[in-house]
Design a protein around this motif. Structure first.
Motif, PDB file in Angstrom:
ATOM      1  N   VAL A 460      -6.989   5.143  17.396  1.00 39.59           N
ATOM      2  CA  VAL A 460      -6.250   3.871  17.446  1.00 39.59           C
ATOM      3  C   VAL A 460      -6.202   3.206  16.067  1.00 39.59           C
ATOM      4  O   VAL A 460      -5.356   2.339  15.830  1.00 39.59           O
ATOM      5  N   ILE A 461      -7.087   3.616  15.162  1.00 37.78           N
ATOM      6  CA  ILE A 461      -7.029   3.067  13.803  1.00 37.78           C
ATOM      7  C   ILE A 461      -5.711   3.473  13.143  1.00 37.78           C
ATOM      8  O   ILE A 461      -5.254   2.827  12.205  1.00 37.78           O
ATOM      9  N   GLY A 462      -5.073   4.523  13.665  1.00 39.66           N
ATOM     10  CA  GLY A 462      -3.759   4.906  13.170  1.00 39.66           C
ATOM     11  C   GLY A 462      -2.721   3.806  13.392  1.00 39.66           C
ATOM     12  O   GLY A 462      -1.815   3.618  12.575  1.00 39.66           O
ATOM     13  N   LYS A 463      -2.857   3.062  14.483  1.00 37.99           N
ATOM     14  CA  LYS A 463      -1.947   1.937  14.742  1.00 37.99           C
ATOM     15  C   LYS A 463      -2.189   0.821  13.718  1.00 37.99           C
ATOM     16  O   LYS A 463      -1.240   0.199  13.233  1.00 37.99           O
ATOM     17  N   PHE A 464      -3.457   0.605  13.429  1.00 42.12           N
ATOM     18  CA  PHE A 464      -3.818  -0.373  12.398  1.00 42.12           C
ATOM     19  C   PHE A 464      -3.204   0.043  11.060  1.00 42.12           C
ATOM     20  O   PHE A 464      -2.603  -0.778  10.347  1.00 42.12           O
ATOM     21  N   ALA A 465      -3.334   1.328  10.726  1.00 41.60           N
ATOM     22  CA  ALA A 465      -2.825   1.837   9.450  1.00 41.60           C
ATOM     23  C   ALA A 465      -1.300   1.744   9.384  1.00 41.60           C
ATOM     24  O   ALA A 465      -0.739   1.516   8.303  1.00 41.60           O
ATOM     25  N   TYR A 466      -0.623   1.906  10.530  1.00 39.12           N
ATOM     26  CA  TYR A 466       0.843   1.837  10.552  1.00 39.12           C
ATOM     27  C   TYR A 466       1.316   0.439  10.151  1.00 39.12           C
ATOM     28  O   TYR A 466       2.233   0.289   9.323  1.00 39.12           O
ATOM     29  N   ILE A 467       0.693  -0.601  10.722  1.00 35.87           N
ATOM     30  CA  ILE A 467       1.065  -1.980  10.369  1.00 35.87           C
ATOM     31  C   ILE A 467       0.722  -2.251   8.904  1.00 35.87           C
ATOM     32  O   ILE A 467       1.506  -2.862   8.162  1.00 35.87           O
ATOM     33  N   MET A 468      -0.438  -1.764   8.467  1.00 37.54           N
ATOM     34  CA  MET A 468      -0.851  -1.963   7.072  1.00 37.54           C
ATOM     35  C   MET A 468       0.125  -1.271   6.114  1.00 37.54           C
ATOM     36  O   MET A 468       0.431  -1.787   5.033  1.00 37.54           O
ATOM     37  N   GLU A 469       0.612  -0.105   6.514  1.00 35.84           N
ATOM     38  CA  GLU A 469       1.548   0.634   5.667  1.00 35.84           C
ATOM     39  C   GLU A 469       2.815  -0.185   5.417  1.00 35.84           C
ATOM     40  O   GLU A 469       3.277  -0.320   4.275  1.00 35.84           O
ATOM     41  N   TYR A 470       3.373  -0.741   6.488  1.00 35.58           N
ATOM     42  CA  TYR A 470       4.607  -1.517   6.322  1.00 35.58           C
ATOM     43  C   TYR A 470       4.343  -2.872   5.674  1.00 35.58           C
ATOM     44  O   TYR A 470       5.233  -3.419   5.006  1.00 35.58           O
ATOM     45  N   SER A 471       3.141  -3.401   5.840  1.00 39.16           N
ATOM     46  CA  SER A 471       2.765  -4.601   5.090  1.00 39.16           C
ATOM     47  C   SER A 471       2.748  -4.298   3.601  1.00 39.16           C
ATOM     48  O   SER A 471       3.188  -5.114   2.777  1.00 39.16           O
ATOM     49  N   MET A 472       2.263  -3.113   3.249  1.00 37.38           N
ATOM     50  CA  MET A 472       2.242  -2.699   1.844  1.00 37.38           C
ATOM     51  C   MET A 472       3.657  -2.556   1.297  1.00 37.38           C
ATOM     52  O   MET A 472       3.970  -3.031   0.199  1.00 37.38           O
ATOM     53  N   TYR A 473       4.543  -1.915   2.083  1.00 38.58           N
ATOM     54  CA  TYR A 473       5.933  -1.785   1.645  1.00 38.58           C
ATOM     55  C   TYR A 473       6.546  -3.160   1.382  1.00 38.58           C
ATOM     56  O   TYR A 473       7.250  -3.372   0.388  1.00 38.58           O
ATOM     57  N   LYS A 474       6.280  -4.096   2.287  1.00 37.16           N
ATOM     58  CA  LYS A 474       6.848  -5.441   2.146  1.00 37.16           C
ATOM     59  C   LYS A 474       6.245  -6.182   0.949  1.00 37.16           C
ATOM     60  O   LYS A 474       6.923  -6.983   0.311  1.00 37.16           O
ATOM     61  N   THR A 475       4.960  -5.883   0.657  1.00 35.99           N
ATOM     62  CA  THR A 475       4.320  -6.510  -0.510  1.00 35.99           C
ATOM     63  C   THR A 475       4.983  -6.024  -1.798  1.00 35.99           C
ATOM     64  O   THR A 475       5.293  -6.825  -2.690  1.00 35.99           O
ATOM     65  N   TYR A 476       5.215  -4.704  -1.903  1.00 35.01           N
ATOM     66  CA  TYR A 476       5.943  -4.174  -3.065  1.00 35.01           C
ATOM     67  C   TYR A 476       7.368  -4.729  -3.096  1.00 35.01           C
ATOM     68  O   TYR A 476       7.903  -5.048  -4.164  1.00 35.01           O
ATOM     69  N   ILE A 487      11.892   0.591  -1.581  1.00 36.44           N
ATOM     70  CA  ILE A 487      10.506   0.855  -2.016  1.00 36.44           C
ATOM     71  C   ILE A 487      10.053   2.226  -1.533  1.00 36.44           C
ATOM     72  O   ILE A 487       9.451   3.012  -2.298  1.00 36.44           O
ATOM     73  N   ILE A 488      10.360   2.570  -0.279  1.00 38.06           N
ATOM     74  CA  ILE A 488       9.959   3.877   0.259  1.00 38.06           C
ATOM     75  C   ILE A 488      10.629   5.005  -0.516  1.00 38.06           C
ATOM     76  O   ILE A 488       9.984   5.995  -0.890  1.00 38.06           O
ATOM     77  N   ASP A 489      11.928   4.864  -0.767  1.00 34.27           N
ATOM     78  CA  ASP A 489      12.652   5.909  -1.501  1.00 34.27           C
ATOM     79  C   ASP A 489      12.140   6.047  -2.937  1.00 34.27           C
ATOM     80  O   ASP A 489      12.065   7.162  -3.481  1.00 34.27           O
ATOM     81  N   LYS A 490      11.786   4.921  -3.557  1.00 34.48           N
ATOM     82  CA  LYS A 490      11.352   4.949  -4.952  1.00 34.48           C
ATOM     83  C   LYS A 490      10.016   5.664  -5.120  1.00 34.48           C
ATOM     84  O   LYS A 490       9.833   6.463  -6.064  1.00 34.48           O
ATOM     85  N   TYR A 491       9.065   5.400  -4.231  1.00 37.77           N
ATOM     86  CA  TYR A 491       7.704   5.909  -4.425  1.00 37.77           C
ATOM     87  C   TYR A 491       7.368   7.148  -3.601  1.00 37.77           C
ATOM     88  O   TYR A 491       6.287   7.710  -3.771  1.00 37.77           O
ATOM     89  N   SER A 492       8.237   7.557  -2.701  1.00 37.59           N
ATOM     90  CA  SER A 492       7.901   8.693  -1.830  1.00 37.59           C
ATOM     91  C   SER A 492       8.311  10.015  -2.463  1.00 37.59           C
ATOM     92  O   SER A 492       9.382  10.132  -3.080  1.00 37.59           O
TER      93      SER A 492
END
Length: 605
Positions: A460-476, A487-492
């Motif tokens: 279930v920590i994967g669900k936590f990581a999913y929200i954190m991932e998109y929070s990171m995208y929004k922060t960038y 942001i995803i296209d630039k850094y992926s």
């Protein structure tokens, strides 16, 4: 003066002899090498540069300063300064008081801790896991998984304001059982009653361990070891019976299945295809009846067991017995804590939980599995799996609460009133370098997963990581005023989110966490060696060699009194002065300098 590792090892060798009393401990406070060891242990801590009530820090440490402390020990004029009280915010919004001792007092406390640890650590219970070498929350939880099998009731122990409530007279009484040195005991009294400063007002301490003291965790274990020993004695009187009686109905169902198998085996070759299928169907039916029954009597009145585990002031008791047994244990615990340790058990928070529900311990939900699924074992026999075993779970509110605590998401209401989770950018990170942003998110995801990796639902920590991932995208995205897609296209690259950063070896990339969230069990590595490894512990580090070398690392003078200049963080140094540039080049947060250079450094700050 003898080397501290020899002294500590000698003290430890006598620890398991309960009749032995330590008589000349205080003289070790005259040994400069003990203070060098103490300095070596604490100088790198973040709190070493936090000023106490006297505004002094570990900065400016010298052999002369150590000798001055020793002189006060010899003439018994040493008096600990009141700790400077501050407050840190707890998760529930309340404030927790924190005491910050004087830097010189931290050295004395560390010497005292080393001495007391060598005496008491080898005698502590195996059921105690907090603030101990090679012990942790994970060893406590692994211990519960190993020993609480089949538990019917959990008692979740909660002691009211435990560390602030330790009775000084009780603690000194415990120390006096092993220590027959009144000078050392007098020093302990001074430490316990040093008091604290708050709003420029002195406050006496009438109970509790020294505020913020490095010796406090050990003193708390010495105090609560009385509870550990009480529970070991209680277990001896409580446990009853060698094993749970066999369930007659289960044995009858097993016998019927065995007879049917024997009957079918005799006429198997005579049966046609339909007859064989019917025979197997009847066997499966009878096996199902047998496996639906417990092999042992569920509530055998002639069999009882008690298990106990403690981490710091949190403890849990597992009971194989009746609820009445659990209530009696809770009552006896409460009485012991009040009468012997002057501590109060919280009636509201100390709850009795049935194994079908979940008990809460160290942030995990703990329950006893009642699994009736089957599988073939190594012998080829069909057996039930998991029944009676302990299962650990990540509580939903823990990982959800972390997302809210980090301000990484908000919860809106949907059309039908349901919760809708929306990732948020984190404003305080938008002015940080790119590498710092991804590193922050990785450390928070990895930290939560590493703590809950023992859980059966660690995924279930994967669900936590999913929200954190998109929070990171929004922060960038907020930082560069771009969309999440951009942001995803630039850094992926190759299905990985990578952020480049410069190093001396060239450009490298930091990858967003992608190591998975599977459950991992920590194997117990046999018998844990609780004896402190003093030879390794006292291996002289470069810091002490530099302190004793008598050479200024800035101007080159030798045969001088060295003063160790300390800084909190290397990244705060600008490199504009010679001493800053030298510290950055050496990548050290300390610099051994002469008195003149030390004064010049402080004049330039």
């Amino acid at each position: 003066m003898r080397s501290p590792n020899i002294v500590l090892e000698t003290l430890s060798e006598k620890s398991n002899d309960s009749t032995y009393k330590y008589e000349r401990l205080y003289r070790n406070l005259y040994n400069r090498e003990f203070y060098c060891l103490a300095y070596q242990n604490i100088y790198a801590n973040d709190g070493s540069m936090t000023p106490g009530s006297d505004d002094a820090t570990i900065d400016g440490m010298s052999l002369k300063r150590l000798d001055k402390i020793i002189a006060t020990m010899k003439d018994h004029s040493y008096q600990p300064k009141p700790a400077r009280r501050t407050y840190i915010k707890k998760k529930n919004g309340k404030l927790r008081p924190l005491g910050i001792p004087s830097s010189d007092d931290k050295l004395v406390q560390e010497v005292v801790r080393l001495i007391l640890e060598s005496i008491y650590e080898p005698t502590f219970s195996k059921r105690s896991h907090g603030f101990r070498p090679e012990k942790s929350c994970h060893t406590a939880l692994s211990d519960i998984q190993d020993r609480f099998i089949g538990v019917k009731w959990f008692i979740e122990g909660d002691i009211q304001a435990c560390f602030d409530s330790f009775d000084h007279h009780v603690l000194i009484g415990i120390l006096r059982r092993r220590i027959a040195d009144e000078h050392f005991i007098a020093l302990m009294w001074k430490m316990l009653r040093a008091g604290y400063m708050e709003q420029w007002t002195y406050n006496r301490t009438y109970s509790g361990t020294p505020q913020g003291s490095g010796a406090s965790p050990l003193l708390s274990n010495i105090y609560l070891n009385e509870l550990d020993e009480y529970m070991e004695r209680y277990k001896e009187g409580f446990d009853k019976g060698k094993q749970v009686k066999t369930n007659h109905e289960y044995m009858l169902a097993q016998s019927r299945l065995s007879k049917l198998r024997g009957k079918n085996a005799k006429k198997w070759d005579e049966l046609d295809k339909l007859g064989k299928a019917e025979a197997l169907r009847l066997q499966k039916q009878k096996r199902g009846v047998m496996q639906s029954l417990p092999s042992r009597i569920p509530d055998d009145p002639d069999y009882r067991r008690l298990q106990y585990c403690r981490y710091a002031d949190d403890f849990i008791v597992g009971v194989i017995g009746s609820k009445q047994d659990a209530e009696v244990i809770k009552s006896d615990l409460k009485q012991f804590l009040v009468e012997k340790l002057k501590l109060a058990l919280s009636d509201e928070k100390t709850v009795i939980t049935h194994c079908k529900d979940k008990a809460r311990f160290l942030g995990y939900d703990i329950t006893t599995m009642r699994n009736t699924t089957t599988k073939r074992n190594k012998s080829g026999n069909v057996v039930r799996t998991g029944s009676g075993m302990i299962a650990l779970y990540v509580p939903y509110e823990k990982w959800r609460g972390k997302l809210l605590e980090y301000n990484a998401m908000k919860i809106d209401k949907g059309v039908n009133g349901e919760d809708v989770w929306k990732p948020l950018h984190r404003g305080f990170l938008t002015n940080k370098p790119d590498i710092d942003i991804i590193t922050k998110y990785n450390s928070e995801i990895r930290g939560l997963y590493n703590y809950y990796r023992l859980a059966h639902n660690a995924s279930v920590i994967g669900k936590f990581a999913y929200i954190m991932e998109y929070s990171m995208y929004k922060t960038y995205g907020r930082k560069y005023e771009k969309s999440v897609r951009f942001i995803i296209d630039k850094y992926s690259k190759d299905k990985e989110f990578r952020v480049p950063y410069d190093t001396k070896a060239g450009v490298k990339h930091c990858v967003f966490y992608n190591e998975g969230f599977g459950r991992k069990e920590i194997p117990l590595k046999g018998e844990i060696d609780v004896l402190p490894r003093y030879v390794d512990h006292y291996k002289i580090k470069e810091q002490i060699k530099r302190l004793k070398a008598g050479v200024c690392e800035l101007c080159g003078k030798d045969n001088i009194e060295v003063y160790m200049h300390h800084v909190k963080k290397l990244k705060d140094l600008t490199g504009q002065s010679e001493w800053e540039e030298l510290m950055k080049r050496k990548r050290r947060k300390s610099l051994a300098v002469c008195s003149d250079c030390h004064e010049l450094i402080h004049e330039s700050i």
